[in-house]
Write a protein that holds these residues in place. Structure first.
Motif, PDB file in Angstrom:
ATOM      1  N   LEU A 106      35.996  32.299  35.315  1.00 29.33           N
ATOM      2  CA  LEU A 106      35.413  31.499  36.394  1.00 29.33           C
ATOM      3  C   LEU A 106      36.395  31.323  37.550  1.00 29.33           C
ATOM      4  CD1 LEU A 106      33.520  28.739  34.351  1.00 29.33           C
ATOM      5  CD2 LEU A 106      32.521  30.653  35.627  1.00 29.33           C
ATOM      6  N   ALA A 107      37.681  31.193  37.240  1.00 23.03           N
ATOM      7  CA  ALA A 107      38.680  31.041  38.297  1.00 23.03           C
ATOM      8  C   ALA A 107      38.735  32.291  39.182  1.00 23.03           C
ATOM      9  CB  ALA A 107      40.052  30.769  37.686  1.00 23.03           C
ATOM     10  N   CYS A 108      38.723  33.462  38.565  1.00 19.19           N
ATOM     11  CA  CYS A 108      38.748  34.710  39.337  1.00 19.19           C
ATOM     12  C   CYS A 108      37.506  34.844  40.209  1.00 19.19           C
ATOM     13  CB  CYS A 108      38.865  35.906  38.393  1.00 19.19           C
ATOM     14  SG  CYS A 108      40.452  36.040  37.545  1.00 19.19           S
ATOM     15  N   VAL A 109      36.359  34.522  39.643  1.00 23.41           N
ATOM     16  CA  VAL A 109      35.108  34.614  40.413  1.00 23.41           C
ATOM     17  C   VAL A 109      35.103  33.612  41.561  1.00 23.41           C
ATOM     18  CG1 VAL A 109      32.609  34.275  40.285  1.00 23.41           C
ATOM     19  CG2 VAL A 109      33.791  35.547  38.478  1.00 23.41           C
ATOM     20  N   ALA A 110      35.636  32.410  41.317  1.00 25.80           N
ATOM     21  CA  ALA A 110      35.662  31.391  42.373  1.00 25.80           C
ATOM     22  C   ALA A 110      36.506  31.851  43.560  1.00 25.80           C
ATOM     23  CB  ALA A 110      36.212  30.074  41.804  1.00 25.80           C
ATOM     24  N   ILE A 111      37.660  32.443  43.273  1.00 21.89           N
ATOM     25  CA  ILE A 111      38.507  32.949  44.363  1.00 21.89           C
ATOM     26  C   ILE A 111      37.775  34.045  45.133  1.00 21.89           C
ATOM     27  CG2 ILE A 111      40.632  34.191  44.902  1.00 21.89           C
ATOM     28  CD1 ILE A 111      41.896  32.792  42.469  1.00 21.89           C
ATOM     29  N   ALA A 112      37.105  34.942  44.401  1.00 25.34           N
ATOM     30  CA  ALA A 112      36.377  36.032  45.057  1.00 25.34           C
ATOM     31  C   ALA A 112      35.259  35.501  45.949  1.00 25.34           C
ATOM     32  CB  ALA A 112      35.807  36.970  43.997  1.00 25.34           C
ATOM     33  N   VAL A 113      34.479  34.539  45.443  1.00 25.46           N
ATOM     34  CA  VAL A 113      33.348  33.989  46.210  1.00 25.46           C
ATOM     35  C   VAL A 113      33.845  33.297  47.478  1.00 25.46           C
ATOM     36  CG1 VAL A 113      31.517  32.254  46.182  1.00 25.46           C
ATOM     37  CG2 VAL A 113      31.817  33.786  44.227  1.00 25.46           C
ATOM     38  N   LEU A 114      34.893  32.485  47.347  1.00 22.42           N
ATOM     39  CA  LEU A 114      35.430  31.779  48.511  1.00 22.42           C
ATOM     40  C   LEU A 114      36.005  32.757  49.536  1.00 22.42           C
ATOM     41  CD1 LEU A 114      37.166  28.766  46.718  1.00 22.42           C
ATOM     42  CD2 LEU A 114      35.178  28.655  48.251  1.00 22.42           C
ATOM     43  N   ALA A 115      36.638  33.826  49.050  1.00 20.84           N
ATOM     44  CA  ALA A 115      37.186  34.824  49.977  1.00 20.84           C
ATOM     45  C   ALA A 115      36.070  35.547  50.712  1.00 20.84           C
ATOM     46  CB  ALA A 115      38.059  35.805  49.217  1.00 20.84           C
ATOM     47  N   PHE A 116      35.014  35.927  49.994  1.00 23.16           N
ATOM     48  CA  PHE A 116      33.878  36.585  50.637  1.00 23.16           C
ATOM     49  C   PHE A 116      33.241  35.679  51.689  1.00 23.16           C
ATOM     50  CE2 PHE A 116      33.406  39.463  46.805  1.00 23.16           C
ATOM     51  CZ  PHE A 116      33.670  40.631  47.515  1.00 23.16           C
TER      52      PHE A 116
END
Length: 405
Positions: A94-104
């Protein structure tokens, strides 16, 4: 403990119930972890153009777990391991996905990145200590050497696969996409580990989770072997943390290489360590663990110092190959001596505290490395080399020759 009448061979090891599934889950999760480490550093360097922030992110992804490791160990001894391991994988994904979503979305700030990394860093002792203490409970003692060789090569395989894939994904699809893929790999690891058999053990408990955590710290503090490993391996990991920031900066900025080369360079360490770890796993290491830890640390420091020479791609690859080769036998010896010199009822707490002490140098090295690399690559190399050399000296002087529990 499981009894076995089979010969102490790799075939006998894989005949142990549930071991194949456990080792597969370990490899998948560690592949995700190596992907995450490389992808986070490359993403931060590309997105924020800051070695200091890359070092700080690496620090925050590890340091919080060091603080809660005693509590994690107490939980592992009281409530079993498999479920808590799965929880850690879910949090990491979830942490990796959260960083990806916020970056996008264009909403990721340095503060948010550090906060997410810190939240992820709280849970990692559940899986690292949980799996490391679960292994000797599933595998009979006569097969621990071979199990530890396979366990060590789980890191090797993860290093062969994870960094090149992460580097390639960053190069082709960008950092956010690479992190999203890492989140998916963590999800696969969680599925594999769900429902894993968890042997019951007799745990020495005071009835209080806080008291159990404190007792775990006291147990490690009074165990000369675990205490010595905490000194020697944590110093070595200071060098490892510096190397984690140093290598990408040298390859990307000094040598003009791309993210794919960074990933492939880390894979070299895995290739070099594969045969070494398997060979040592076939050898009875009793009475030899101290020297199988000390001499590779001296060798690692010497190899690290070669980076003071004018930077060239082949030189960087050679240094990583030597370090990977030396790390194989050292890991097997370290895992085995810790298992042999820890009482089974204390494995969850003792392993969590011991591994936290051992790994404490990595986030410190990463944070220091980010600052040093931004100002002087040569100074970063000197500090990293000295850390490993002093780690070897600590192993030589402090690890007892015999089990004196």
């Amino acid at each position: 403990m499981t009894d076995s009448s089979g010969a102490p061979s790799y075939r006998a090891l894989f005949a142990t119930p549930a071991i194949s599934r456990l080792l597969f889950g370990i490899v998948v999760a560690r592949t995700a972890a190596t992907m995450s480490t490389v992808a986070l550093v490359l993403f931060t360097l590309d997105h924020f153009h800051s070695p200091e922030l890359a070092g700080a992110v690496t620090f925050m992804s590890v340091a919080p777990g060091l603080l809660v490791a005693p509590l994690a160990g107490a939980l592992l001894d009281r409530h079993g391991r498999s479920r808590l391991v799965v929880i850690d994988y879910i949090v990491a994904g979830l942490a990796c996905v959260a960083i990806a979503v916020l970056a996008f979305a264009g909403s990721l700030t340095p503060a948010l990145l550090l906060l997410i990394a810190a939240c992820n860093g709280l849970a990692w002792p559940l899986s690292t200590s949980g799996l490391r203490s679960l292994l000797p409970m599933i595998v009979p003692p006569e097969l621990w050497g071979r199990a530890n060789a396979i366990d060590s090569n789980g890191y090797v395989i993860a290093t062969l696969i994870g960094p090149p894939v992460a580097g390639g994904l960053v190069a082709v699809a960008g950092g956010p996409s690479a992190l999203a893929v890492v989140g998916a790999v963590y999800a696969i690891a969680a599925v594999v580990m769900t429902g894993m058999p968890d042997p019951r053990t007799t745990s020495v408990s005071s009835g209080s989770i806080i008291r159990d955590a404190i007792d775990g710290v006291r147990y490690v503090a009074r165990n000369r072997t675990l205490r010595a490993l905490g000194v020697a391996i944590s110093l070595q990991n200071v060098g490892g943390g510096i190397l984690q920031i140093l290598v990408p900066v040298v390859l990307l900025d000094r040598l003009g290489q791309g993210p794919l080369v960074v990933g492939a360079a880390w894979a070299i360490t895995g290739i070099a360590g594969l045969v070494a770890a398997l060979f040592v796993g076939r050898v009875d290491t009793r009475g030899r663990e101290k020297w199988l830890i000390a001499w590779p640390l001296f060798g690692t420091g010497t190899a690290f110092a070669l980076l003071l020479l004018p930077p060239q791609l082949l030189l960087v690859l050679l240094v990583l190959a030597v370090i990977g080769f030396l790390n194989g036998p050292m890991d097997v010896a370290m895992f085995t001596i810790r298992q042999r010199r820890t009482a089974p009822a204390w494995m969850g707490r003792a392993f969590a505290v011991s591994m936290a002490l051992n790994f404490a140098g990595f986030p410190i090295g990463s944070a220091i490395g980010g600052v040093l690399v931004a100002h002087s690559l040569e100074l970063a190399v000197v500090v990293g080399a000295l850390a490993s050399l002093f780690g070897g000296l600590g192993a030589w002087l402090l690890i007892p020759e015999k089990d004196d529990r």
